[in-house]
Write a protein that holds these residues in place. Structure first.
Motif, mmCIF file in Angstrom:
data_model
loop_
_atom_site.group_PDB
_atom_site.id
_atom_site.type_symbol
_atom_site.label_atom_id
_atom_site.label_comp_id
_atom_site.label_asym_id
_atom_site.label_seq_id
_atom_site.Cartn_x
_atom_site.Cartn_y
_atom_site.Cartn_z
ATOM 1 N N LEU A 26 44.563 29.828 10.663
ATOM 2 C CA LEU A 26 45.825 30.493 10.350
ATOM 3 C C LEU A 26 46.399 31.178 11.581
ATOM 4 O O LEU A 26 47.608 31.086 11.853
ATOM 5 C CB LEU A 26 45.608 31.516 9.232
ATOM 6 C CG LEU A 26 46.823 32.381 8.863
ATOM 7 C CD1 LEU A 26 47.967 31.505 8.362
ATOM 8 C CD2 LEU A 26 46.437 33.420 7.821
ATOM 9 N N THR A 27 45.539 31.853 12.331
ATOM 10 C CA THR A 27 45.995 32.523 13.550
ATOM 11 C C THR A 27 46.547 31.528 14.557
ATOM 12 O O THR A 27 47.589 31.763 15.184
ATOM 13 C CB THR A 27 44.838 33.317 14.168
ATOM 14 O OG1 THR A 27 44.331 34.254 13.208
ATOM 15 C CG2 THR A 27 45.306 34.082 15.391
ATOM 16 N N ALA A 28 45.866 30.406 14.706
ATOM 17 C CA ALA A 28 46.332 29.379 15.639
ATOM 18 C C ALA A 28 47.659 28.785 15.182
ATOM 19 O O ALA A 28 48.560 28.541 15.993
ATOM 20 C CB ALA A 28 45.283 28.277 15.777
ATOM 21 N N ALA A 29 47.789 28.546 13.871
ATOM 22 C CA ALA A 29 49.037 27.993 13.347
ATOM 23 C C ALA A 29 50.189 28.962 13.547
ATOM 24 O O ALA A 29 51.291 28.564 13.946
ATOM 25 C CB ALA A 29 48.874 27.648 11.865
ATOM 26 N N LEU A 30 49.946 30.249 13.273
ATOM 27 C CA LEU A 30 50.986 31.253 13.474
ATOM 28 C C LEU A 30 51.384 31.351 14.939
ATOM 29 O O LEU A 30 52.566 31.532 15.268
ATOM 30 C CB LEU A 30 50.501 32.614 12.966
ATOM 31 C CG LEU A 30 50.347 32.761 11.452
ATOM 32 C CD1 LEU A 30 49.755 34.123 11.107
ATOM 33 C CD2 LEU A 30 51.681 32.572 10.746
ATOM 34 N N PHE A 31 50.414 31.236 15.822
ATOM 35 C CA PHE A 31 50.706 31.292 17.258
ATOM 36 C C PHE A 31 51.605 30.122 17.671
ATOM 37 O O PHE A 31 52.579 30.305 18.417
ATOM 38 C CB PHE A 31 49.408 31.281 18.053
ATOM 39 C CG PHE A 31 49.615 31.242 19.543
ATOM 40 C CD1 PHE A 31 49.958 32.387 20.247
ATOM 41 C CD2 PHE A 31 49.470 30.046 20.247
ATOM 42 C CE1 PHE A 31 50.162 32.352 21.617
ATOM 43 C CE2 PHE A 31 49.664 30.004 21.617
ATOM 44 C CZ PHE A 31 50.010 31.167 22.301
ATOM 45 N N LEU A 32 51.280 28.919 17.186
ATOM 46 C CA LEU A 32 52.068 27.752 17.556
ATOM 47 C C LEU A 32 53.492 27.839 16.990
ATOM 48 O O LEU A 32 54.463 27.544 17.692
ATOM 49 C CB LEU A 32 51.377 26.482 17.056
ATOM 50 C CG LEU A 32 50.078 26.102 17.766
ATOM 51 C CD1 LEU A 32 49.457 24.882 17.117
ATOM 52 C CD2 LEU A 32 50.322 25.860 19.248
ATOM 53 N N VAL A 33 53.599 28.244 15.727
ATOM 54 C CA VAL A 33 54.927 28.383 15.117
ATOM 55 C C VAL A 33 55.728 29.457 15.841
ATOM 56 O O VAL A 33 56.923 29.291 16.108
ATOM 57 C CB VAL A 33 54.799 28.701 13.621
ATOM 58 C CG1 VAL A 33 56.169 29.012 13.021
ATOM 59 C CG2 VAL A 33 54.167 27.528 12.884
ATOM 60 N N GLY A 34 55.071 30.576 16.168
ATOM 61 C CA GLY A 34 55.758 31.629 16.894
ATOM 62 C C GLY A 34 56.203 31.185 18.270
ATOM 63 O O GLY A 34 57.294 31.557 18.730
ATOM 64 N N LEU A 35 55.391 30.380 18.933
ATOM 65 C CA LEU A 35 55.749 29.878 20.259
ATOM 66 C C LEU A 35 56.970 28.962 20.186
ATOM 67 O O LEU A 35 57.889 29.063 21.011
ATOM 68 C CB LEU A 35 54.555 29.133 20.864
ATOM 69 C CG LEU A 35 54.603 28.832 22.362
ATOM 70 C CD1 LEU A 35 54.666 30.124 23.169
ATOM 71 C CD2 LEU A 35 53.390 28.009 22.776
ATOM 72 N N VAL A 36 56.984 28.083 19.180
ATOM 73 C CA VAL A 36 58.139 27.203 18.995
ATOM 74 C C VAL A 36 59.383 28.017 18.649
ATOM 75 O O VAL A 36 60.487 27.769 19.162
ATOM 76 C CB VAL A 36 57.844 26.157 17.903
ATOM 77 C CG1 VAL A 36 59.099 25.349 17.580
ATOM 78 C CG2 VAL A 36 56.722 25.228 18.347
ATOM 79 N N CYS A 78 55.275 35.655 12.553
ATOM 80 C CA CYS A 78 54.087 35.056 13.167
ATOM 81 C C CYS A 78 53.343 36.058 14.046
ATOM 82 O O CYS A 78 52.110 36.013 14.158
ATOM 83 C CB CYS A 78 54.478 33.835 13.990
ATOM 84 S SG CYS A 78 55.037 32.430 12.996
ATOM 85 N N ALA A 79 54.081 36.966 14.674
ATOM 86 C CA ALA A 79 53.452 37.930 15.574
ATOM 87 C C ALA A 79 52.747 39.052 14.823
ATOM 88 O O ALA A 79 51.737 39.582 15.300
ATOM 89 C CB ALA A 79 54.502 38.512 16.523
#
Length: 248
Positions: A14-24, A210-211
């Motif tokens: 979940l943390t990795a997914a949130l990081f990727l979505v936040g980056l995009v 996401c953050a």
């Protein structure tokens, strides 16, 4: 001992997914902001086209509904929803008000960030003659859109903690999401925002969500599990003297 890493795997995913979505979301919002600034806030072609299309397809019944819907995405109703999401996230009846305070505080800080960004960009709204409702402040990003999207993220996350069956979990996500999308589209229908203002609001909400989502979740759980540490309820008492003969 061996199963412990597997219990942490969903949280890591979940943390990795949130990081990727936040980056995009950050990249998309930065690009859109740069384009708006390069045009000195002037609307894009798609902004003008959709705005003009809306003006020719309005209906009195939708006009009234749109004005009423806009009320739910700002002010007291918005903070009430934020308080509800925070209270549900605590998962306890006794300390629900602490989660409510967290939810309202998080929304206030997000609003401060959005207002600062909107003030720095200073994009003008569509012509005043096209408005169906009063609006204040700058256009980019849309405040109602950002607020409703953030509330949808927080409320869905809180409801998912209490939902265990697939139908209720689907409703916990779809209900708030549809409301947030409706509020964003409604800003264009009311004529107070360009479509790219709404898009920026969704991107900003996704970035903030996401953050902070996992951190806010951990905070509300901590407040509900260790209430004495967060808000002492007992008076301070001096530590007792150690037992034994001091003269020994």
């Amino acid at each position: 001992m061996i199963a412990q890493p597997h219990r942490r795997l969903p949280l890591r995913m979940l943390t990795a997914a949130l990081f990727l979505v936040g980056l995009v979301g950050l990249a998309a919002l930065t690009t859109l902001t740069a384009l708006v600034l390069a045009r000195d806030g002037r609307p894009f072609g798609v902004d003008s086209a959709l705005h003009n299309w809306v003006l020719t397809h309005r209906h009195p019944a939708l006009d009234r509904f749109g004005v009423d819907l806009a009320v739910t995405g700002t002010g007291a109703p918005a903070y009430a929803i934020a308080a509800l999401a925070g209270a549900l996230a605590t998962g306890t009846r006794r300390w629900w008000w602490r989660g409510a305070l967290v939810g309202m505080t998080a929304l206030a800080l997000a609003e401060l960030l959005r207002i600062s960004l909107a003030t720095a960009i200073a994009r003008p709204r569509p012509p005043r003659a096209d408005w169906l409702a009063y609006a204040s402040g700058h256009a980019f990003p849309s405040g109602h859109t950002t607020t409703s999207a953030l509330l949808a993220i927080g409320l869905s996350a809180a409801l998912l903690r209490r939902s265990h069956r697939p139908p209720t979990r689907a409703a916990a996500v779809l209900g708030p999401a549809l409301w947030a999308v409706a509020v964003g589209v409604d800003r264009v229908y009311l004529g107070v925002h360009w479509p790219t203002d709404v898009l920026a609001g969704w991107l900003l909400a996704a970035l903030i969500g996401c953050a902070l989502l996992t951190q806010l979740g951990a905070l509300t759980r901590a407040l509900s599990s260790s209430p004495v540490a967060w808000w002492p309820t007992r008076r301070w008492r001096p530590r007792p003297e150690p037992s034994g003969d001091r003269d020994a």
